[in-house]
Design an enzyme around this catalytic site. Structure first.
Site, PDB file in Angstrom:
ATOM      1  N   ASP A 299       0.871  -1.162   0.000  1.00  0.00           N
ATOM      2  CA  ASP A 299       0.000   0.000   0.000  1.00  0.00           C
ATOM      3  C   ASP A 299       0.924   1.234   0.000  1.00  0.00           C
ATOM      4  O   ASP A 299       2.101   1.119   0.359  1.00  0.00           O
ATOM      5  CB  ASP A 299      -0.844  -0.054   1.280  1.00  0.00           C
ATOM      6  CG  ASP A 299      -1.691   1.162   1.467  1.00  0.00           C
ATOM      7  OD1 ASP A 299      -2.504   1.456   0.592  1.00  0.00           O
ATOM      8  OD2 ASP A 299      -1.528   1.836   2.504  1.00  0.00           O
ATOM      9  N   LEU A 300       0.405   2.381  -0.408  1.00  0.00           N
ATOM     10  CA  LEU A 300       1.259   3.584  -0.450  1.00  0.00           C
ATOM     11  C   LEU A 300       1.048   4.477   0.782  1.00  0.00           C
ATOM     12  O   LEU A 300       1.931   4.595   1.635  1.00  0.00           O
ATOM     13  CB  LEU A 300       0.976   4.380  -1.729  1.00  0.00           C
ATOM     14  CG  LEU A 300       1.744   5.688  -1.868  1.00  0.00           C
ATOM     15  CD1 LEU A 300       3.241   5.459  -2.013  1.00  0.00           C
ATOM     16  CD2 LEU A 300       1.218   6.492  -3.067  1.00  0.00           C
ATOM     17  N   ASP A 301      -0.158   5.085   0.827  1.00  0.00           N
ATOM     18  CA  ASP A 301      -0.441   6.052   1.897  1.00  0.00           C
ATOM     19  C   ASP A 301      -0.486   5.335   3.244  1.00  0.00           C
ATOM     20  O   ASP A 301      -1.323   4.461   3.456  1.00  0.00           O
ATOM     21  CB  ASP A 301      -1.790   6.741   1.647  1.00  0.00           C
ATOM     22  CG  ASP A 301      -1.766   7.637   0.407  1.00  0.00           C
ATOM     23  OD1 ASP A 301      -0.677   7.950  -0.074  1.00  0.00           O
ATOM     24  OD2 ASP A 301      -2.848   8.027  -0.055  1.00  0.00           O
TER      25      ASP A 301
ATOM     26  N   THR B  41       0.875  10.262   3.986  1.00  0.00           N
ATOM     27  CA  THR B  41       0.113  11.313   3.300  1.00  0.00           C
ATOM     28  C   THR B  41      -1.235  11.564   3.967  1.00  0.00           C
ATOM     29  O   THR B  41      -1.938  12.492   3.570  1.00  0.00           O
ATOM     30  CB  THR B  41      -0.130  10.932   1.824  1.00  0.00           C
ATOM     31  OG1 THR B  41      -0.453   9.558   1.804  1.00  0.00           O
ATOM     32  CG2 THR B  41       1.087  11.196   0.972  1.00  0.00           C
TER      33      THR B  41
ATOM     34  N   SER C 118      -2.405   0.500  -4.369  1.00  0.00           N
ATOM     35  CA  SER C 118      -2.903   1.695  -3.674  1.00  0.00           C
ATOM     36  C   SER C 118      -4.221   2.164  -4.263  1.00  0.00           C
ATOM     37  O   SER C 118      -4.439   2.052  -5.471  1.00  0.00           O
ATOM     38  CB  SER C 118      -1.861   2.811  -3.798  1.00  0.00           C
ATOM     39  OG  SER C 118      -2.412   4.060  -3.422  1.00  0.00           O
ATOM     40  N   ALA C 119      -5.073   2.735  -3.418  1.00  0.00           N
ATOM     41  CA  ALA C 119      -6.341   3.313  -3.894  1.00  0.00           C
ATOM     42  C   ALA C 119      -6.125   4.689  -4.518  1.00  0.00           C
ATOM     43  O   ALA C 119      -7.021   5.226  -5.162  1.00  0.00           O
ATOM     44  CB  ALA C 119      -7.314   3.435  -2.721  1.00  0.00           C
TER      45      ALA C 119
ATOM     46  N   GLU D  13      -0.086  -3.277   4.676  1.00  0.00           N
ATOM     47  CA  GLU D  13      -1.225  -2.348   4.720  1.00  0.00           C
ATOM     48  C   GLU D  13      -1.310  -1.614   6.061  1.00  0.00           C
ATOM     49  O   GLU D  13      -0.955  -2.178   7.089  1.00  0.00           O
ATOM     50  CB  GLU D  13      -2.528  -3.149   4.565  1.00  0.00           C
ATOM     51  CG  GLU D  13      -3.235  -2.987   3.264  1.00  0.00           C
ATOM     52  CD  GLU D  13      -3.740  -1.590   2.944  1.00  0.00           C
ATOM     53  OE1 GLU D  13      -3.847  -0.742   3.845  1.00  0.00           O
ATOM     54  OE2 GLU D  13      -4.029  -1.339   1.767  1.00  0.00           O
ATOM     55  N   ASP D  14      -1.831  -0.378   6.009  1.00  0.00           N
ATOM     56  CA  ASP D  14      -2.022   0.377   7.256  1.00  0.00           C
ATOM     57  C   ASP D  14      -3.495   0.587   7.593  1.00  0.00           C
ATOM     58  O   ASP D  14      -3.803   1.109   8.660  1.00  0.00           O
ATOM     59  CB  ASP D  14      -1.376   1.764   7.156  1.00  0.00           C
ATOM     60  CG  ASP D  14      -2.164   2.672   6.231  1.00  0.00           C
ATOM     61  OD1 ASP D  14      -2.435   2.260   5.094  1.00  0.00           O
ATOM     62  OD2 ASP D  14      -2.531   3.783   6.660  1.00  0.00           O
TER      63      ASP D  14
ATOM     64  N   ILE E 107      -9.661   4.300   1.683  1.00  0.00           N
ATOM     65  CA  ILE E 107     -10.950   4.448   0.992  1.00  0.00           C
ATOM     66  C   ILE E 107     -10.772   5.406  -0.190  1.00  0.00           C
ATOM     67  O   ILE E 107     -10.089   6.425  -0.061  1.00  0.00           O
ATOM     68  CB  ILE E 107     -11.995   5.037   1.985  1.00  0.00           C
ATOM     69  CG1 ILE E 107     -12.113   4.160   3.241  1.00  0.00           C
ATOM     70  CG2 ILE E 107     -13.341   5.246   1.323  1.00  0.00           C
ATOM     71  CD1 ILE E 107     -12.660   2.795   3.024  1.00  0.00           C
TER      72      ILE E 107
ATOM     73  N   LYS F  14     -10.921  -0.866  -1.902  1.00  0.00           N
ATOM     74  CA  LYS F  14     -10.716  -1.728  -0.734  1.00  0.00           C
ATOM     75  C   LYS F  14     -11.937  -1.509   0.179  1.00  0.00           C
ATOM     76  O   LYS F  14     -12.389  -0.379   0.272  1.00  0.00           O
ATOM     77  CB  LYS F  14      -9.436  -1.317   0.006  1.00  0.00           C
ATOM     78  CG  LYS F  14      -8.165  -1.447  -0.826  1.00  0.00           C
ATOM     79  CD  LYS F  14      -6.994  -0.744  -0.140  1.00  0.00           C
ATOM     80  CE  LYS F  14      -5.765  -0.725  -1.029  1.00  0.00           C
ATOM     81  NZ  LYS F  14      -4.649   0.045  -0.491  1.00  0.00           N
TER      82      LYS F  14
ATOM     83  N   LYS G 166      -8.970   6.108   5.709  1.00  0.00           N
ATOM     84  CA  LYS G 166      -7.722   5.486   5.255  1.00  0.00           C
ATOM     85  C   LYS G 166      -8.012   4.303   4.329  1.00  0.00           C
ATOM     86  O   LYS G 166      -8.791   3.414   4.680  1.00  0.00           O
ATOM     87  CB  LYS G 166      -6.891   5.019   6.450  1.00  0.00           C
ATOM     88  CG  LYS G 166      -6.212   6.183   7.155  1.00  0.00           C
ATOM     89  CD  LYS G 166      -5.237   5.702   8.208  1.00  0.00           C
ATOM     90  CE  LYS G 166      -4.517   6.884   8.808  1.00  0.00           C
ATOM     91  NZ  LYS G 166      -3.690   6.497   9.961  1.00  0.00           N
TER      92      LYS G 166
HETATM   93  P1  B16 Z   1      -6.422  10.004  -3.991  1.00  0.00           P
HETATM   94  P2  B16 Z   1      -3.677   3.964  -0.116  1.00  0.00           P
HETATM   95  C1  B16 Z   1      -5.565   5.864  -0.264  1.00  0.00           C
HETATM   96  O1  B16 Z   1      -4.253   5.422  -0.526  1.00  0.00           O
HETATM   97  C2  B16 Z   1      -5.630   6.707   0.997  1.00  0.00           C
HETATM   98  O2  B16 Z   1      -5.358   5.909   2.138  1.00  0.00           O
HETATM   99  C3  B16 Z   1      -7.010   7.311   1.136  1.00  0.00           C
HETATM  100  O3  B16 Z   1      -7.072   8.122   2.294  1.00  0.00           O
HETATM  101  C4  B16 Z   1      -7.320   8.131  -0.116  1.00  0.00           C
HETATM  102  O4  B16 Z   1      -8.640   8.662  -0.049  1.00  0.00           O
HETATM  103  C5  B16 Z   1      -7.199   7.223  -1.343  1.00  0.00           C
HETATM  104  O5  B16 Z   1      -5.892   6.684  -1.399  1.00  0.00           O
HETATM  105  C6  B16 Z   1      -7.459   7.973  -2.635  1.00  0.00           C
HETATM  106  O6  B16 Z   1      -6.451   8.922  -2.808  1.00  0.00           O
HETATM  107  O7  B16 Z   1      -7.418  11.079  -3.637  1.00  0.00           O
HETATM  108  O8  B16 Z   1      -4.985  10.464  -3.988  1.00  0.00           O
HETATM  109  O9  B16 Z   1      -6.802   9.283  -5.262  1.00  0.00           O
HETATM  110  O10 B16 Z   1      -3.636   3.956   1.384  1.00  0.00           O
HETATM  111  O11 B16 Z   1      -4.589   2.923  -0.722  1.00  0.00           O
HETATM  112  O12 B16 Z   1      -2.305   3.986  -0.742  1.00  0.00           O
HETATM  113 MG    MG Z   2      -2.919   3.139   3.241  1.00  0.00          MG
END
Ligand code: B16
Ligand code: MG
Length: 219
Positions: A8-10, A16, A113-114, A168-169, A46, A144, A44
């Site tokens: 996962d990224l964030d 972030t 990552s989402a 994952e976090d 989402i 997710k 997170k």
């Molecule tokens: P964006 P991850 C997710 O990243 C974040 O945890 C989540 O808070 C955010 O809404 C989502 O990416 C979408 O991000 O607006 O940059 O497309 O944790 O799946 O890496």
């Molecule tokens: Mg994350």
């Protein structure tokens, strides 16, 4: 046997969440909706559109599809302002070393990552080349806890789901990994992430990445 790692990224590679918080809070304030750290925690992992729907739901506000799109674009513009200054110093402790060791051991590495901002973030922190495949919010349609993002990551690495370990976090992300039949190591608070096979506070908790990776390979 584990042959691939899906990150996962964030919240795993970079923090972030604090920037998403600033941007969503600014939007919520303009709409007169309370938005604190507890609410941010629930977003997170989402997707952007689902995050917006949840915030509007908390405030009991209904908007047209056009207004929703306008707020998502505005929120993302504020978020991009926040991440514009990111650099390699924002990589979370121990992550770079762990990625380098995994590659040295021949493990395949993908991002799951989402976020639709994943590639620019990886470019800014200098880690784009650390990944053999990138699956992000521009690629998948199901958010997710749907396992799509990780199943697609495994597919792009040419591996079976059970050959992959997910880092994952977010609760939604742990659920996604388990739904995809993958081994899951959660990064963060065990109170929220206890469903994972293993929980670490941070990659610094892995004193010997080589040993941990070898242990994973025997799973
Ligand atoms: P964006 P991850 C997710 O990243 C974040 O945890 C989540 O808070 C955010 O809404 C989502 O990416 C979408 O991000 O607006 O940059 O497309 O944790 O799946 O890496
Ligand atoms: Mg994350």
């Amino acid at each position: 046997m584990i042959r691939g790692l899906l990150f996962d990224l964030d919240g795993v590679i970079v923090d972030t969440a604090k920037y998403h918080f600033v941007a969503w809070q600014r939007m919520a304030a303009e709409l007169g909706i309370h938005f604190g750290h507890e609410e941010n925690e629930q977003l997170k992992g989402i997707s952007r559109v689902e995050s917006l729907e949840r915030i509007l739901g908390w405030g009991g506000i209904a908007l047209s599809p056009e207004e929703k799109q306008r707020w998502m674009d505005q929120k993302n513009a504020w978020y991009l302002d926040c991440i514009a200054q990111m650099g390699p110093d924002e990589i979370l402790p121990g992550v770079s070393e762990f990625l380098a060791e995994a590659r040295a051991q021949g493990l395949l590495i993908a991002l799951g990552s989402a976020s639709k901002n994943a590639v620019p973030i990886l470019e800014r922190i200098g880690l784009l080349d650390a990944f053999d495949a990138i699956v992000d919010g521009t690629v998948v349609s199901a958010s997710k806890p749907n396992p799509e993002v990780f199943l697609e990551g495994a597919r792009r690495l040419g591996l079976l789901a059970e050959e992959c370990c997910v880092f994952e976090d977010a609760e939604a992300g742990v659920e996604a990994a388990l739904a995809g039949n993958m081994y899951c190591i959660a990064v963060g608070n065990p109170d929220h992430l206890g469903a994972a096979h293993r929980v670490i506070q941070s990659f610094v908790d892995i004193p010997d990445p080589a040993e941990t990776l070898l242990a994973l390979e025997t799973l």
